[in-house]
Design a protein around this motif. Structure first.
Motif, PDB file in Angstrom:
ATOM      1  N   LEU A 115      -0.026 -12.022 -43.251  1.00  0.00           N
ATOM      2  CA  LEU A 115      -0.166 -13.201 -44.329  1.00  0.00           C
ATOM      3  C   LEU A 115      -1.099 -13.794 -43.223  1.00  0.00           C
ATOM      4  O   LEU A 115      -1.395 -14.288 -42.714  1.00  0.00           O
ATOM      5  CB  LEU A 115       1.083 -14.238 -43.663  1.00  0.00           C
ATOM      6  N   ILE A 116      -2.133 -13.514 -44.706  1.00  0.00           N
ATOM      7  CA  ILE A 116      -4.000 -14.068 -44.364  1.00  0.00           C
ATOM      8  C   ILE A 116      -3.997 -15.763 -44.342  1.00  0.00           C
ATOM      9  O   ILE A 116      -4.305 -15.612 -45.844  1.00  0.00           O
ATOM     10  CB  ILE A 116      -5.197 -13.104 -44.478  1.00  0.00           C
ATOM     11  N   LEU A 117      -4.732 -16.651 -44.439  1.00  0.00           N
ATOM     12  CA  LEU A 117      -4.702 -17.565 -44.972  1.00  0.00           C
ATOM     13  C   LEU A 117      -6.381 -17.565 -44.510  1.00  0.00           C
ATOM     14  O   LEU A 117      -7.149 -17.727 -43.026  1.00  0.00           O
ATOM     15  CB  LEU A 117      -4.268 -18.799 -43.941  1.00  0.00           C
ATOM     16  N   SER A 118      -7.498 -18.050 -45.431  1.00  0.00           N
ATOM     17  CA  SER A 118      -8.731 -17.984 -45.643  1.00  0.00           C
ATOM     18  C   SER A 118      -9.502 -19.000 -45.937  1.00  0.00           C
ATOM     19  O   SER A 118      -8.764 -19.524 -46.706  1.00  0.00           O
ATOM     20  CB  SER A 118      -9.484 -16.740 -45.462  1.00  0.00           C
ATOM     21  N   PHE A 119      -9.832 -20.005 -45.430  1.00  0.00           N
ATOM     22  CA  PHE A 119     -10.963 -21.393 -45.719  1.00  0.00           C
ATOM     23  C   PHE A 119     -12.398 -20.626 -46.761  1.00  0.00           C
ATOM     24  O   PHE A 119     -12.924 -20.308 -45.480  1.00  0.00           O
ATOM     25  CB  PHE A 119     -11.228 -21.602 -45.259  1.00  0.00           C
ATOM     26  N   PRO A 120     -12.759 -20.284 -47.683  1.00  0.00           N
ATOM     27  CA  PRO A 120     -14.118 -19.599 -47.881  1.00  0.00           C
ATOM     28  C   PRO A 120     -15.368 -20.063 -47.901  1.00  0.00           C
ATOM     29  O   PRO A 120     -16.295 -20.380 -47.934  1.00  0.00           O
ATOM     30  CB  PRO A 120     -13.570 -20.099 -49.958  1.00  0.00           C
ATOM     31  N   HIS A 121     -14.749 -21.636 -47.864  1.00  0.00           N
ATOM     32  CA  HIS A 121     -16.029 -22.441 -47.533  1.00  0.00           C
ATOM     33  C   HIS A 121     -16.632 -22.169 -46.341  1.00  0.00           C
ATOM     34  O   HIS A 121     -17.893 -22.145 -46.009  1.00  0.00           O
ATOM     35  CB  HIS A 121     -15.974 -24.298 -47.186  1.00  0.00           C
ATOM     36  N   SER A 122     -16.050 -21.739 -45.000  1.00  0.00           N
ATOM     37  CA  SER A 122     -16.541 -21.700 -43.422  1.00  0.00           C
ATOM     38  C   SER A 122     -16.416 -20.232 -43.556  1.00  0.00           C
ATOM     39  O   SER A 122     -16.892 -19.654 -42.204  1.00  0.00           O
ATOM     40  CB  SER A 122     -16.097 -22.491 -42.493  1.00  0.00           C
TER      41      SER A 122
END
Length: 496
Positions: A150-157
């Protein structure tokens, strides 16, 4: 240009006539005249007329029709003939059917490509995140195991977090999200998800979704907003889609060795923290620095964690079994036709009676599912190229003692590989690992290890407890000298 330069040189520097230059160069008199006495060499750009489909706007009409038809089933779309007839009858088109066909043949692939690439470029504010599952492969206990990351990504950074799980069900999804929030140190303001069954029951018009009760409870507890994706629109969460691929290519191309899910989770966390020390693909700033800005917008974690589990019921059949995740389990403490309450967690399930007594607890079936590594084929390749054994991607999946046994004597690697392959016909790698428990056994040939393994597997009947002999006679040793004296009294001391 070299020819033109040479003609100019002959005309201006050597003062030759046009006829002389033509004879010397072999070019036509008019060509020589043009370049010898011409004022310049600017060539006018010749534009060819593209035809009425482009010049008179008929192409735009056809483009609109083609785009409309892309949204319909194939049998409902206009044919080339129908498009031509509509242009001719309703739009005063004077061209031919062939002109229309050539235009459609050229434009249809361009319109399809434009449709795929026509995605709105969004600026993602700090604190927003996207989440998705990815399929990965690890090695556990000498066998392949397929897991879900399960991958959680934050597009801003472009910061990413990952957590390994055995399945994509509701319990795994929510447990993984909880662990990822802890890794990030906070809760994202908005979370973009696709329509996975672990969270979404049904899809309505627009942003209307019916979520599972467990997901809504989780959402309210952690306090984030959901941004659902449209069906079949993976580009709407493109950042996490790319992050899943990036994680697979950088961490799981060679399957890592997994001891347990917590151990693998710690390893993934460390590796993804190291990855932040690179520049952002667009902003030319360290991802770690941008992550500090993202963190300022995260919501605080709640004071207490939410326990993740679901409750089901199961009835014991006439064989004393219940079914969980498609597998059957025998419940010895339960009666036939008794209904049990099942507490389903991401990694295990617990069976309760109606009085709350625990009668059974076991790992969920998918925790132990593996795929065999094709060791026979691998060892055949190693036998052909014994020097490649130590550098093979599969070498690290062997038990430690087997690794040492194959490489401790390089000149014997080939024969030992062949011998181990023969041993695997009857024994496992763990059996061979156990047989090498004494250091002197590393000097043994493979067939000698086979004798050791067979001796270990041989079973002998246990000594029976004999209860009829009086205790006074147990372990009694007979003195034969007494019998000698009785038989031969004339011989002093008897016969020895």
């Amino acid at each position: 240009m070299p020819v033109v330069d040479y003609i100019r040189h002959l005309r201006d520097e050597e003062d030759l006539s046009i006829n002389e230059i033509a004879k010397k160069t072999g070019h036509n008199w008019r060509t020589v005249k043009k370049y010898a006495d011409g004022e310049g060499f600017e060539e006018t750009l010749k534009l060819t007329k593209r035809g009425m489909m482009y010049e008179e706007g008929f192409g735009e009409i056809v483009d609109d029709w083609l785009e409309e038809d892309m949204k319909l089933k194939r049998k409902e779309r206009r044919t080339n003939k129908k498009i031509y007839e509509d242009l001719r009858d309703n739009h005063s088109f004077k061209g031919s059917y062939r002109t229309v066909c050539e235009y459609i043949q050229n434009r249809k692939p361009q319109l399809k490509a434009a449709k795929i690439e026509r995605h709105e470029r969004l600026e993602h504010p700090p604190g927003e995140a996207q989440v998705d599952f990815g399929n990965m492969t690890v090695v556990k206990d000498g066998a392949y195991k397929d897991i879900k990351a399960l991958i959680l990504s934050f597009p801003h950074s472009n910061t990413g977090f990952g957590y390994p799980l055995p399945s994509e069900n509701t319990e795994c999804f929510l447990e993984g999200l909880k662990q990822l929030f802890h890794q990030a140190g906070g809760v994202p303001t908005y979370l973009r998800i696709d329509n996975l069954s672990a969270a979404v029951v049904s899809i309505g018009k627009g942003d209307q979704r019916t979520y599972t009760e467990a997901f809504l409870k989780f959402k309210y507890h952690y306090g984030f907003e959901v941004q659902p994706c449209n069906p079949a629109s993976g580009h709407e969460k493109g950042n996490v889609e790319k992050k899943v691929g990036y994680t697979r290519n950088n961490l799981f191309t060679t399957a890592p060795v997994m001891e347990s899910f917590p151990q693998l989770a710690n390893w993934m966390k460390e590796e993804m923290e190291k990855d932040r020390q690179r520049l952002h693909y667009e902003k030319n700033v360290l991802i770690d620095e941008l992550w500090e800005e993202d963190k300022k917008y995260l919501r605080a974690l709640p004071l207490t964690d939410l326990s993740i589990y679901s409750v089901e019921s199961a009835t014991v059949n006439k064989y004393g079994e219940i079914e969980v995740d498609g597998d059957k389990f025998v419940i010895h403490k339960a009666k036939m036709k008794q209904t049990l309450v099942l507490k389903m967690e991401w990694d295990q399930f617990t069976c309760f009676t109606s009085d709350g007594e625990i009668v059974y607890r076991e790992a969920r079936p998918y925790m132990n599912k593996t795929r065999a590594i094709p060791w026979n084929d691998i060892l055949i390749d190693w036998e052909k190229k014994p020097r490649s054994v130590r550098y093979s991607r599969f070498f690290k999946y062997l038990p430690d003692r087997v690794q040492t046994y194959l490489t401790i004597r390089p000149e014997e690697t080939k024969s030992r590989v062949k011998g181990v392959r023969k041993l695997l016909e009857k024994h496992t790698l763990n059996d061979i690992h156990s047989a090498l428990d004494a250091e002197e056994r590393f000097e043994r040939a493979p067939h000698e290890l086979g004798y050791i393994l067979e001796a270990k597997e041989a079973t002998y009947p246990e000594k029976l407890n004999e209860v009829h002999t009086p205790k006074i006679l147990l372990d009694y040793e007979t003195d034969l000298h007494t019998y000698d004296k009785r038989l031969c009294p004339s011989l002093e001391g008897g016969v020895s």
